[in-house]
Scaffold this active site. Structure first.
Site, PDB file in Angstrom:
ATOM      1  N   ARG A 228      44.386  41.530  39.062  1.00  0.00           N
ATOM      2  CA  ARG A 228      45.468  41.190  38.138  1.00  0.00           C
ATOM      3  C   ARG A 228      45.787  42.415  37.294  1.00  0.00           C
ATOM      4  NH1 ARG A 228      46.587  37.772  41.146  1.00  0.00           N
ATOM      5  NH2 ARG A 228      46.644  35.522  40.838  1.00  0.00           N
ATOM      6  N   HIS A 276      52.233  43.590  45.349  1.00  0.00           N
ATOM      7  CA  HIS A 276      51.354  42.404  45.363  1.00  0.00           C
ATOM      8  C   HIS A 276      51.219  41.850  46.793  1.00  0.00           C
ATOM      9  CE1 HIS A 276      49.679  39.057  42.609  1.00  0.00           C
ATOM     10  NE2 HIS A 276      49.101  38.976  43.800  1.00  0.00           N
TER      11      HIS A 276
HETATM   12  P1  NAP Z   1      35.900  34.463  42.401  1.00  0.00           P
HETATM   13  O1  NAP Z   1      35.335  33.963  43.699  1.00  0.00           O
HETATM   14  O2  NAP Z   1      36.040  33.515  41.277  1.00  0.00           O
HETATM   15  O3  NAP Z   1      34.995  35.695  41.943  1.00  0.00           O
HETATM   16  C1  NAP Z   1      35.140  36.324  40.717  1.00  0.00           C
HETATM   17  C2  NAP Z   1      34.068  37.394  40.548  1.00  0.00           C
HETATM   18  O4  NAP Z   1      34.284  38.065  39.310  1.00  0.00           O
HETATM   19  C3  NAP Z   1      32.658  36.815  40.512  1.00  0.00           C
HETATM   20  O5  NAP Z   1      31.771  37.650  41.196  1.00  0.00           O
HETATM   21  C4  NAP Z   1      32.348  36.811  39.006  1.00  0.00           C
HETATM   22  O6  NAP Z   1      30.967  36.945  38.683  1.00  0.00           O
HETATM   23  C5  NAP Z   1      33.083  38.058  38.550  1.00  0.00           C
HETATM   24  N1  NAP Z   1      33.392  37.975  37.122  1.00  0.00           N
HETATM   25  C6  NAP Z   1      34.219  37.119  36.475  1.00  0.00           C
HETATM   26  N2  NAP Z   1      34.215  37.348  35.158  1.00  0.00           N
HETATM   27  C7  NAP Z   1      33.348  38.357  34.945  1.00  0.00           C
HETATM   28  C8  NAP Z   1      32.896  39.046  33.793  1.00  0.00           C
HETATM   29  N3  NAP Z   1      33.328  38.719  32.564  1.00  0.00           N
HETATM   30  N4  NAP Z   1      31.991  40.030  33.949  1.00  0.00           N
HETATM   31  C9  NAP Z   1      31.538  40.365  35.180  1.00  0.00           C
HETATM   32  N5  NAP Z   1      31.926  39.759  36.334  1.00  0.00           N
HETATM   33  C10 NAP Z   1      32.817  38.763  36.199  1.00  0.00           C
HETATM   34  O7  NAP Z   1      37.346  35.124  42.630  1.00  0.00           O
HETATM   35  P2  NAP Z   1      37.933  35.717  43.997  1.00  0.00           P
HETATM   36  O8  NAP Z   1      38.355  34.616  44.904  1.00  0.00           O
HETATM   37  O9  NAP Z   1      37.004  36.748  44.512  1.00  0.00           O
HETATM   38  O10 NAP Z   1      39.299  36.357  43.440  1.00  0.00           O
HETATM   39  C11 NAP Z   1      39.312  37.358  42.441  1.00  0.00           C
HETATM   40  C12 NAP Z   1      40.721  37.581  41.937  1.00  0.00           C
HETATM   41  O11 NAP Z   1      41.516  38.210  42.950  1.00  0.00           O
HETATM   42  C13 NAP Z   1      41.539  36.326  41.621  1.00  0.00           C
HETATM   43  O12 NAP Z   1      41.173  35.798  40.354  1.00  0.00           O
HETATM   44  C14 NAP Z   1      42.951  36.858  41.649  1.00  0.00           C
HETATM   45  O13 NAP Z   1      43.272  37.367  40.378  1.00  0.00           O
HETATM   46  C15 NAP Z   1      42.891  38.046  42.614  1.00  0.00           C
HETATM   47  N6  NAP Z   1      43.683  37.867  43.838  1.00  0.00           N
HETATM   48  C16 NAP Z   1      44.604  38.826  44.144  1.00  0.00           C
HETATM   49  C17 NAP Z   1      45.358  38.728  45.305  1.00  0.00           C
HETATM   50  C18 NAP Z   1      46.358  39.767  45.688  1.00  0.00           C
HETATM   51  O14 NAP Z   1      47.079  39.612  46.679  1.00  0.00           O
HETATM   52  N7  NAP Z   1      46.446  40.872  44.972  1.00  0.00           N
HETATM   53  C19 NAP Z   1      45.160  37.632  46.164  1.00  0.00           C
HETATM   54  C20 NAP Z   1      44.220  36.669  45.811  1.00  0.00           C
HETATM   55  C21 NAP Z   1      43.480  36.788  44.645  1.00  0.00           C
HETATM   56  P3  NAP Z   1      29.890  35.813  39.109  1.00  0.00           P
HETATM   57  O15 NAP Z   1      29.759  35.940  40.611  1.00  0.00           O
HETATM   58  O16 NAP Z   1      28.664  36.194  38.395  1.00  0.00           O
HETATM   59  O17 NAP Z   1      30.481  34.505  38.695  1.00  0.00           O
END
Ligand code: NAP
Length: 313
Positions: A228, A276
């Site tokens: 993001r 994006h």
């Molecule tokens: P997810 O499964 O919820 O994983 C989030 C990760 O971030 C987890 O490892 C979490 O730690 C870590 N995290 C969250 N808050 C933190 C903090 N304060 N300090 C340290 N680590 C933290 O999410 P995901 O499915 O991998 O997706 C991640 C993001 O990608 C989405 O939220 C979205 O914004 C983005 N996205 C972008 C696109 C694009 O096309 N550009 C597409 C899809 C998604 P823990 O494992 O310890 O909980």
């Protein structure tokens, strides 16, 4: 047969595609646009499928139990203060995680193999061989190791990089050094050549990459943001690129999208802009996942994995 409401501000042709795909796959339920539901039918609605919804319109469905988002990132919905009783389910699609991993590999190689510099050299008829950095020498770190971060790490491992990740809770991932907490972040940044953000945007991660943290990266480090826009303070990013502390940034996500035409990011010679596209939702696989979530819920009241609205992801 029960009804499910489809709420979206996508272009109408895209909404029609989703509706047709979902209705052709669902056995019991029927997915309908809001204006196809009478007020009494709206009271019966327990599931909404949403993509860029106008959250205010949810008020019409006081008996909603859960909302299925068609996107993997649900930052907008989390920030919209959904009524407490509504559970939020985001899209968790292995194909999307694979697509993100491919993007991470592609743009890591782009940076490692100096593709931006060679493109500039070609524009100037400049034959100049730059030193090659081998994968095993390169320290690649990911912020976040959730669904997308883990998938990216699995793919990156094939390239022999020195891998690290930073997470909220400690992790044990083969051949990946894990860091947690503020001190962990500092330590990881100090030992990173290519930094990739796959963190959700929460109050804790907003501008987590700011002047102070980005300065901890070694001189010449490079940054990729695929999660993001507001994870990075872009003013600091530009300053650090201008002072040559950072050498390049690949940005797929922005504070405001589409990126405004007058944004200084567009013209920066050391920034690569993507619209994006690092991991778009695939209609076919996503519809299959949404349908199986709904059918499991109808069969045994089992809710899919829900987003923790308190921690924001
Ligand atoms: P997810 O499964 O919820 O994983 C989030 C990760 O971030 C987890 O490892 C979490 O730690 C870590 N995290 C969250 N808050 C933190 C903090 N304060 N300090 C340290 N680590 C933290 O999410 P995901 O499915 O991998 O997706 C991640 C993001 O990608 C989405 O939220 C979205 O914004 C983005 N996205 C972008 C696109 C694009 O096309 N550009 C597409 C899809 C998604 P823990 O494992 O310890 O909980």
């Amino acid at each position: 047969m029960s009804n499910i409401v489809f709420i979206s501000e996508l272009p109408l042709n895209e909404q029609m595609q989703w509706l047709s795909k979902l209705n052709s796959t669902l056995k019991i339920d029927s997915v309908k646009f809001p204006d196809e539901l009478s007020d009494s039918e709206a009271l019966e609605i327990d599931i909404a499928i949403v993509a860029n919804p106008n959250v205010a319109t949810l008020k019409r469905y006081p008996n909603l139990v859960w909302i299925q988002s068609l996107w993997a990132g649900v930052e907008g919905l989390v920030a919209s203060n959904l009524p407490k009783h509504i559970k939020l389910v985001r899209l968790i699609d292995p194909l999307l995680a694979k697509t993100m991993a491919e993007s991470v590999v592609a743009w890591t190689l782009f940076l490692q193999r100096e593709m931006a510099t060679y493109a500039k050299q070609q524009a100037n008829n400049d034959w100049n061989q730059l030193p090659t950095i081998s994968s095993s020498e390169l320290r690649v770190s990911i912020l976040g190791a959730g669904k997308l971060g883990l998938s990216a790490l699995t793919y990156l491992r094939k390239f022999d990089y020195q891998l690290s990740c930073w997470t909220r809770s400690p992790k044990n991932i083969n051949h990946v050094k894990n860091y947690v907490g503020e001190e962990g972040l500092s330590n990881m940044l100090e030992n990173t050549d290519i930094l990739i953000s796959l963190l959700p945007l929460t109050p804790q991660t907003h501008h987590i990459l700011n002047k102070k943290s980005l300065k901890k990266l070694p001189k010449g480090a490079q940054v990729i943001n695929f999660s993001r826009g507001a994870i990075i303070d872009t003013v600091s990013l530009i300053d650090l690129l201008n002072s040559n502390h950072l050498s390049h940034a690949v940005l797929d996500v922005f504070d405001l999208e589409p990126l405004p035409a007058d944004s200084p990011l567009w013209q920066h010679e050391n920034i690569t802009i993507l619209p994006h596209i690092s991991a778009p939702t695939n209609l076919h696989t996503a519809a299959g996942i949404v349908v199986s979530n709904i059918e499991r819920y109808r069969e045994n009241n089992e809710l899919p994995e829900i987003t923790n609205l308190k921690i924001g992801y």
